[in-house]
Design a protein around this motif. Structure first.
Motif, short mmCIF file in Angstrom:
data_model
loop_
_atom_site.label_atom_id
_atom_site.label_comp_id
_atom_site.label_asym_id
_atom_site.label_seq_id
_atom_site.Cartn_x
_atom_site.Cartn_y
_atom_site.Cartn_z
N TYR A 98 0.83 -1.20 0.00
CA TYR A 98 0.00 0.00 0.00
C TYR A 98 0.87 1.26 0.00
N GLN A 99 1.87 1.29 0.87
CA GLN A 99 2.75 2.46 0.95
C GLN A 99 3.52 2.68 -0.34
N LYS A 100 3.95 1.58 -0.96
CA LYS A 100 4.69 1.70 -2.22
C LYS A 100 3.77 2.23 -3.32
N LEU A 101 2.55 1.75 -3.37
CA LEU A 101 1.59 2.23 -4.37
C LEU A 101 1.29 3.71 -4.15
N ILE A 102 1.05 4.09 -2.91
CA ILE A 102 0.77 5.50 -2.59
C ILE A 102 1.96 6.38 -2.99
N LYS A 103 3.16 5.99 -2.66
CA LYS A 103 4.35 6.78 -2.97
C LYS A 103 4.51 6.94 -4.49
N THR A 104 4.29 5.86 -5.24
CA THR A 104 4.41 5.91 -6.69
C THR A 104 3.38 6.86 -7.29
N LEU A 105 2.15 6.77 -6.81
CA LEU A 105 1.10 7.64 -7.34
C LEU A 105 1.33 9.10 -6.95
N GLU A 106 1.87 9.33 -5.77
CA GLU A 106 2.17 10.71 -5.36
C GLU A 106 3.28 11.30 -6.22
N GLN A 107 4.24 10.47 -6.63
CA GLN A 107 5.30 10.96 -7.51
C GLN A 107 4.75 11.38 -8.87
N LYS A 108 3.65 10.77 -9.25
CA LYS A 108 3.01 11.12 -10.53
C LYS A 108 2.00 12.25 -10.38
N GLY A 109 1.89 12.83 -9.20
CA GLY A 109 1.04 14.02 -9.01
C GLY A 109 -0.25 13.80 -8.26
N LEU A 110 -0.54 12.59 -7.82
CA LEU A 110 -1.78 12.33 -7.09
C LEU A 110 -1.63 12.79 -5.64
N ALA A 111 -2.65 13.43 -5.11
CA ALA A 111 -2.63 13.90 -3.72
C ALA A 111 -4.02 13.73 -3.11
N LYS A 112 -4.04 13.35 -1.82
CA LYS A 112 -5.31 13.23 -1.11
C LYS A 112 -5.83 14.63 -0.80
N ILE A 113 -7.14 14.75 -0.81
CA ILE A 113 -7.76 16.00 -0.37
C ILE A 113 -8.04 15.81 1.12
N GLU A 114 -7.43 16.64 1.92
CA GLU A 114 -7.55 16.51 3.38
C GLU A 114 -8.94 16.95 3.83
N VAL A 115 -9.66 16.03 4.43
CA VAL A 115 -10.99 16.30 4.96
C VAL A 115 -11.06 15.69 6.35
N LYS A 116 -11.58 16.46 7.31
CA LYS A 116 -11.72 15.96 8.68
C LYS A 116 -13.16 16.13 9.13
N LYS A 117 -13.56 15.31 10.05
CA LYS A 117 -14.88 15.47 10.64
C LYS A 117 -14.91 16.81 11.36
N GLY A 118 -15.99 17.52 11.17
CA GLY A 118 -16.12 18.83 11.79
C GLY A 118 -15.76 19.98 10.86
N ASP A 119 -15.18 19.69 9.70
CA ASP A 119 -14.88 20.74 8.72
C ASP A 119 -16.18 21.30 8.15
N THR A 120 -16.14 22.52 7.71
CA THR A 120 -17.31 23.13 7.08
C THR A 120 -17.49 22.54 5.69
N PHE A 121 -18.73 22.23 5.36
CA PHE A 121 -19.04 21.66 4.04
C PHE A 121 -18.88 22.73 2.97
N ASP A 122 -18.15 22.39 1.90
CA ASP A 122 -17.97 23.28 0.76
C ASP A 122 -18.36 22.51 -0.50
N ALA A 123 -19.41 22.95 -1.17
CA ALA A 123 -19.95 22.23 -2.33
C ALA A 123 -18.97 22.17 -3.50
#
Length: 173
Positions: free
Chosen positions: A104-129
């Protein structure tokens, strides 16, 4: 003066007037040079804009060329994350958990090198459409969570600056 002489003189006056008008409307050599210079500068500027635009489009194409592949791989990432959460509960499968985690970590690292990034979302954040996709609304557990994110169903990802999957969230009502 005879009639013929008057007509001849009038014709001369008309010819001279026409010559004066032509001289006045014909641009001088300097004006011609200025017009050609202006045309050249406009054409050159237009060509420079074309080069910049096509260069920018090419760079954008390279950045998002992997978008289809990344979109297809996102469910695989989700499956890895689900597997990791279930394996953590089972203490007998410690070696299996370590192997799955490494992959999993290797796959994530490879995809991040190609420009993929998670969108950080936490419980309690304000909803933005514009950033989040609301799956459903539930009664908010507390008054502070009204209009805010109560649960995250699926993570969102972006490729470069472009969102390729919006985070799916539950919001409080």
């Amino acid at each position: 003066m005879s009639k013929k002489e008057e007509i001849k003189e009038e014709e001369n006056n008309i010819d001279q007037t026409q010559e004066n008008q032509q001289e006045a409307t014909q641009p001088t050599t300097e004006e011609l040079i200025e017009q050609e210079k202006d045309k050249y500068l406009r054409l050159f500027a237009e060509f420079e804009n074309y080069k910049k635009r096509t260069s920018k489009e090419r760079i954008e194409l390279f950045r998002t060329a992997n978008q289809e592949l990344m979109t297809v791989l996102l469910p695989v990432l989700d499956d890895f994350e689900r597997a990791l959460t279930h394996i953590e509960d089972d203490k007998e499968a410690e070696e299996l958990r370590k192997g799955v985690l490494l992959i999993y970590q290797k796959l994530i690292k490879t995809l991040e090198q190609k420009g993929l990034a998670k969108i950080e979302v936490k419980k309690g954040d304000t909803f933005d459409a514009e950033i989040h996709e609301a799956i459903t609304q539930i009664p908010a557990p507390s008054k502070k969570l009204v209009g805010k994110i109560v649960d995250i169903v699926e993570l969102g990802y972006k490729l470069g600056d472009k969102i390729i999957r919006f985070p799916k969230v539950v919001i409080g009502q």
